[in-house]
Design a protein around this motif. Structure first.
Motif, short mmCIF file in Angstrom:
data_model
loop_
_atom_site.label_atom_id
_atom_site.label_comp_id
_atom_site.label_asym_id
_atom_site.label_seq_id
_atom_site.Cartn_x
_atom_site.Cartn_y
_atom_site.Cartn_z
N PRO A 1 8.13 5.30 11.37
CA PRO A 1 7.76 5.01 12.75
C PRO A 1 6.33 4.52 12.76
CG PRO A 1 7.77 7.38 12.35
CD PRO A 1 8.25 6.74 11.10
N HIS B 1 3.29 9.00 7.54
CA HIS B 1 3.11 8.52 8.92
C HIS B 1 1.73 8.78 9.51
CE1 HIS B 1 7.71 9.33 9.04
NE2 HIS B 1 7.39 8.29 8.29
N ILE C 1 0.87 -1.17 0.00
CA ILE C 1 0.00 0.00 0.00
C ILE C 1 0.91 1.22 0.00
CG2 ILE C 1 -1.91 1.17 1.20
CD1 ILE C 1 -2.56 -1.76 0.34
N CYS D 1 3.11 3.22 -3.33
CA CYS D 1 4.17 2.81 -4.27
C CYS D 1 5.14 3.95 -4.50
CB CYS D 1 3.55 2.38 -5.59
SG CYS D 1 2.35 1.07 -5.43
N GLY D 2 5.59 4.57 -3.40
CA GLY D 2 6.52 5.69 -3.49
C GLY D 2 7.96 5.23 -3.48
N ARG D 3 8.85 6.10 -2.96
CA ARG D 3 10.29 5.88 -3.04
C ARG D 3 10.72 4.55 -2.43
NH1 ARG D 3 14.30 6.48 -6.20
NH2 ARG D 3 13.75 4.29 -6.03
N ILE D 4 10.23 4.25 -1.22
CA ILE D 4 10.79 3.08 -0.54
C ILE D 4 10.19 1.77 -1.03
CG2 ILE D 4 9.32 2.73 1.53
CD1 ILE D 4 13.17 3.05 1.34
N LEU E 1 -0.98 8.33 8.35
CA LEU E 1 -1.95 7.32 7.91
C LEU E 1 -1.70 5.95 8.55
CD1 LEU E 1 -1.81 8.27 4.12
CD2 LEU E 1 -3.67 8.80 5.70
N ALA F 1 7.76 15.48 -3.75
CA ALA F 1 6.56 15.19 -2.94
C ALA F 1 6.89 14.25 -1.78
CB ALA F 1 5.48 14.57 -3.82
N SER F 2 7.93 13.42 -1.98
CA SER F 2 8.33 12.47 -0.95
C SER F 2 8.98 13.20 0.24
CB SER F 2 9.29 11.46 -1.56
OG SER F 2 9.55 10.40 -0.71
N TYR G 1 -1.51 -1.06 -4.23
CA TYR G 1 -2.50 0.02 -4.27
C TYR G 1 -1.78 1.32 -3.92
CZ TYR G 1 -5.87 3.43 -2.75
OH TYR G 1 -6.54 4.60 -2.61
N ASP G 2 -2.06 2.37 -4.67
CA ASP G 2 -1.59 3.71 -4.32
C ASP G 2 -2.75 4.66 -4.60
OD1 ASP G 2 1.46 5.17 -4.10
OD2 ASP G 2 -0.20 6.45 -4.78
N LYS G 3 -2.85 5.70 -3.80
CA LYS G 3 -3.97 6.62 -4.02
C LYS G 3 -3.84 7.30 -5.39
CE LYS G 3 -2.47 11.00 -2.08
NZ LYS G 3 -1.29 11.24 -2.66
N LEU H 1 3.21 1.48 3.26
CA LEU H 1 4.37 2.29 2.87
C LEU H 1 3.88 3.70 2.54
CD1 LEU H 1 5.91 -0.40 0.49
CD2 LEU H 1 6.21 -0.19 2.94
N VAL H 2 3.19 4.28 3.49
CA VAL H 2 2.51 5.57 3.26
C VAL H 2 2.98 6.58 4.31
CG1 VAL H 2 0.44 4.55 2.21
CG2 VAL H 2 0.59 4.73 4.71
N PHE I 1 16.48 -4.79 3.93
CA PHE I 1 15.05 -4.82 3.60
C PHE I 1 14.60 -6.24 3.30
CE2 PHE I 1 13.65 -0.40 3.19
CZ PHE I 1 14.86 0.26 3.31
N1 LIG Z 1 13.18 1.85 6.02
C1 LIG Z 1 13.66 2.94 5.48
O1 LIG Z 1 14.83 3.11 5.44
C2 LIG Z 1 12.72 3.96 4.91
C3 LIG Z 1 13.18 4.89 3.97
C4 LIG Z 1 12.26 5.77 3.41
C5 LIG Z 1 10.93 5.74 3.84
N2 LIG Z 1 10.54 4.87 4.80
C6 LIG Z 1 9.14 4.85 5.30
O2 LIG Z 1 8.29 4.36 4.27
C7 LIG Z 1 7.05 5.06 4.29
C8 LIG Z 1 6.84 5.71 2.92
O3 LIG Z 1 7.91 6.58 2.65
P1 LIG Z 1 8.34 6.97 1.15
O4 LIG Z 1 9.65 7.63 1.25
O5 LIG Z 1 8.18 5.83 0.24
O6 LIG Z 1 7.21 8.08 0.85
P2 LIG Z 1 6.72 8.60 -0.59
O7 LIG Z 1 6.08 9.91 -0.34
O8 LIG Z 1 7.81 8.49 -1.58
O9 LIG Z 1 5.61 7.52 -1.00
C9 LIG Z 1 4.38 7.42 -0.34
C10 LIG Z 1 3.36 6.85 -1.32
O10 LIG Z 1 2.15 6.68 -0.61
C11 LIG Z 1 1.08 7.09 -1.46
N3 LIG Z 1 -0.07 7.43 -0.62
C12 LIG Z 1 -0.29 8.55 0.11
N4 LIG Z 1 -1.48 8.49 0.72
C13 LIG Z 1 -2.01 7.28 0.40
C14 LIG Z 1 -3.22 6.61 0.73
N5 LIG Z 1 -4.15 7.18 1.52
N6 LIG Z 1 -3.44 5.38 0.21
C15 LIG Z 1 -2.54 4.81 -0.63
N7 LIG Z 1 -1.39 5.40 -0.99
C16 LIG Z 1 -1.12 6.61 -0.46
C17 LIG Z 1 1.64 8.27 -2.24
O11 LIG Z 1 0.92 8.50 -3.43
C18 LIG Z 1 3.07 7.79 -2.50
O12 LIG Z 1 3.18 7.10 -3.73
C19 LIG Z 1 7.14 6.03 5.46
O13 LIG Z 1 6.64 5.41 6.60
C20 LIG Z 1 8.63 6.25 5.62
O14 LIG Z 1 9.04 6.63 6.92
C21 LIG Z 1 11.41 3.97 5.31
#
Ligand SMILES: NC(=O)c1ccc[n+]([C@@H]2O[C@H](COP(=O)([O-])OP(=O)(O)OC[C@H]3O[C@@H](n4cnc5c(N)ncnc54)[C@H](O)[C@@H]3O)[C@@H](O)[C@H]2O)c1
Length: 400
Positions: A97, A75, A9, A11-14, A77, A191-192, A34-36, A72-73, A331
Motif C-alpha cells: 500500500p 510500508h 530499492i 531486494c527482498g522477496r518481491i 518507509l 524476516a519478510s 540498493y538494499d540496506k 520495494l521496502v 508484474f
Molecule cells: N504486489 C505484490 O503482490 C506484493 C507481494 C509481496 C510484497 N509486496 C510489497 O513489496 C514491498 C516489499 O515486500 P517484500 O515481501 O519484498 O519484503 P521483504 O521483507 O522480503 O524485502 C524488503 C527488503 O527491503 C530491504 N530494506 C529494508 N529497509 C530498507 C531501507 N531503509 N533501504 C533499503 N532497503 C531496505 C530489506 O533488507 C529487504 O531486503 C512491500 O511494500 C510489500 O507490500 C507486494
C-alpha cells in the motif's frame, strides 16, 4: 531517446518479480539496486545481471543518470523514501500500500506534483491478463449490468514453502502420512513476514491490509467508487503471542448504484494449494443481469484444470484459456505501465490519487471492524500513524 535507467530499492522477496518488466525494452533498463543489507543487494545484482550496486539511498538519488526508482521496502518507509525521491526529481513507483495513512498519501501526491515526476502505486492485480479479459467482457455487455461481486481468498499452508515451520507443523499433526503432495510455493524468509506482523511497520494486518490492498484495488477497478463498508476482522495466532488478521469478512456498497460486494478471507492450515509463488488461492465471481463470470485464480493455481476465465450465459458455460495467466505476467504489465507513463508523459494506471482512494477503502474496513459499525467513505477520517512498539519493532528500528 536516451535509455531510461531504473533502480530497485529493496531486494527482498518481491523484487525477483520486478526484473522481467525491464527485459527486452529498448527505452528502459534495470540499471541498479540498493538494499540496506549490502550482501542482499550484491547477491541480487549478480543473480539478475544488474550492472550497479549502490551503497546508500542517497547515492541513488544523487546519481544524475538515474531516471526513476521502484520502492520495494516495508510500508513504514514508503512515504519518506518517496518524498526524498521526488525532491531529487526521480520518478517513483512505490509498491502497495502506498503509505500507512491518508495524510502520508497527501504529502506524496503533492511532492510528485511539485517536482514534476510520475508517482505510480505498484499494484499488480489490476494488470493480471485474465482479470483484464473478464473486465473487458463486462464492459462489452457479456453479462448485462453489474449486480454483485464475490471474492474468496484462502491462505493454504500444507507443504507450503511460504511459511516457516509449516512442514514441521504438518509432520507433528501426522499429515505427511496421509497427504502425498510435493512441497509447494516459493520460499519466504521469516524476516519478510516479521515486519508484516507489526502494525506500526505494516500499517495493518498481513491479510486484510497488506495483501488485501490488491483486492480493494481490484474491487474499485471493477465497480467504481465505494459508498460504505462493513467488516468483521478476527485474529488467529501466527506465532505465539503475535496475531494475524484472519478470518475476516468484508462487505461494501458501490456509490450511486445498488451493487454490493462480499470478500471472505480464510486461512486453512491443512489445505494443500499448488502454486509457484504465495500459496494463496483467489477466486472472483461477478454476477450480471444476464450472466455470471468467474476468475478462477491469480496468485496460486488450486483450480489449474479450470480455465482462468469462465462465462455462464443462456444456459451455456464457456471457458477462456487464451490470456497468459502466470501471476508474474501482472508484474510485467505493471512495470511496463510505469516505464510507458514516463516515456509518453501520461499518468500511470494507478496514480497516487487512486492509491489514496484504495487506501481509504482499506482503512475504512479496519475502522469498521474496530468500531463495530458500517463506515461511509466520505466520512472517513484518517487513521493515526502508529508509533513503532513492541519487541518486533525495536528489532526493526535497529535494522532500518
Ligand atoms: N504486489 C505484490 O503482490 C506484493 C507481494 C509481496 C510484497 N509486496 C510489497 O513489496 C514491498 C516489499 O515486500 P517484500 O515481501 O519484498 O519484503 P521483504 O521483507 O522480503 O524485502 C524488503 C527488503 O527491503 C530491504 N530494506 C529494508 N529497509 C530498507 C531501507 N531503509 N533501504 C533499503 N532497503 C531496505 C530489506 O533488507 C529487504 O531486503 C512491500 O511494500 C510489500 O507490500 C507486494
Amino acid at each position: 531517446m536516451e535509455q531510461m535507467k531504473f533502480v530497485l530499492i529493496g531486494c527482498g522477496r518481491i523484487a525477483t518479480l520486478h526484473v522481467a518488466g525491464y527485459q527486452n525494452r529498448s527505452e528502459a533498463v534495470l540499471w541498479g539496486v540498493y538494499d540496506k543489507n549490502p550482501q542482499t543487494a550484491r547477491r541480487f545484482a549478480a543473480e539478475h545481471s544488474i550492472a550497479k550496486v549502490y551503497d546508500s539511498y542517497e547515492a541513488v538519488l544523487n546519481d544524475p543518470d538515474v531516471t526513476g526508482v521502484e520502492l520495494l521496502v516495508p510500508h513504514h518507509l514508503h512515504c519518506e523514501m518517496t518524498l526524498a525521491a521526488c525532491r531529487a526529481k526521480k520518478h517513483v513507483s512505490v509498491q502497495k500500500p502506498m503509505a500507512l495513512c491518508l495524510s502520508e498519501c497527501d504529502e506524496m501526491i503533492l511532492a510528485a506534483k511539485e517536482n514534476g515526476v510520475v508517482l505510480k502505486v505498484f499494484e499488480n492485480f489490476v494488470h493480471y491478463p485474465p482479470y483484464l479479459q473478464l473486465k473487458k467482457m463486462i464492459e462489452d455487455g457479456e453479462i448485462g449490468n453489474l449486480l454483485g461481486v464475490r471474492y474468496k481468498m484462502c491462505n493454504a499452508s500444507l507443504y507450503s514453502e511460504n511459511q516457516p515451520g509449516a512442514n514441521a507443523r504438518a509432520k507433528r499433526a501426522g499429515l505427511e502420512k496421509t497427504a502425498n503432495c510435493p512441497h509447494t510455493g516459493w520460499k519466504v524468509d521469516p524476516a519478510s513476514w516479521l515486519w508484516r506482523l507489526n502494525d506500526s511497520l505494516c500499517g495493518g494486518g498481513p491479510a486484510v491490509f497488506d495483501d488485501g490492498y490488491h483486492k480493494f484495488s481490484l474491487f474499485m477497478d471493477l465497480g467504481g467508487e465505494i459508498e460504505k463498508v462493513c467488516a468483521w476482522i478476527d485474529e488467529t495466532p501466527a506465532l505465539p503471542g503475535v496475531m494475524q488478521d484472519m478470518p475476516a469478512v468484508i462487505m461494501w456498497k458501490y456509490k450511486d448504484k445498488k451493487v454490493y460486494g462480499v470478500w471472505d478471507v480464510t486461512s486453512a492450515p491443512d489445505l494443500y494449494v499448488k502454486g509457484k509463488y504465495y500459496t494463496c488461492d483467489e477466486r472472483l465471481e461477478v454476477t450480471g443481469t444476464r450472466g455470471v463470470l468467474w476468475l478462477t485464480r491469480c496468485t496460486a493455481q488450486m483450480l489449474e484444470n479450470v480455465a482462468p476465465v469462465v462465462l455462464y450465459r443462456d444456459g451455456k458455460l464457456t471457458e477462456f484459456w487464451d490470456a497468459p495467466s502466470d501471476w508474474q505476467d501482472s508484474f510485467i504489465r505493471s512495470s511496463h505501465d510505469f516505464i510507458e507513463s514516463i516515456r509518453d508523459g501520461r499518468k500511470p494506471i494507478l496514480t497516487g490519487e487512486r492509491g489514496r482512494e484504495v487506501l481509504a477503502f482499506a482503512l475504512a474496513a479496519l475502522c469498521s471492524s474496530e468500531q463495530k459499525k458500517e463506515i461511509h467513505l466520505d466520512e472517513m477520517l484518517d487513521r493515526k500513524k502508529k508509533k513503532p512498539r513492541g519487541i518486533l519493532s525495536s528489532f526493526f528500528r535497529k535494522q532500518t
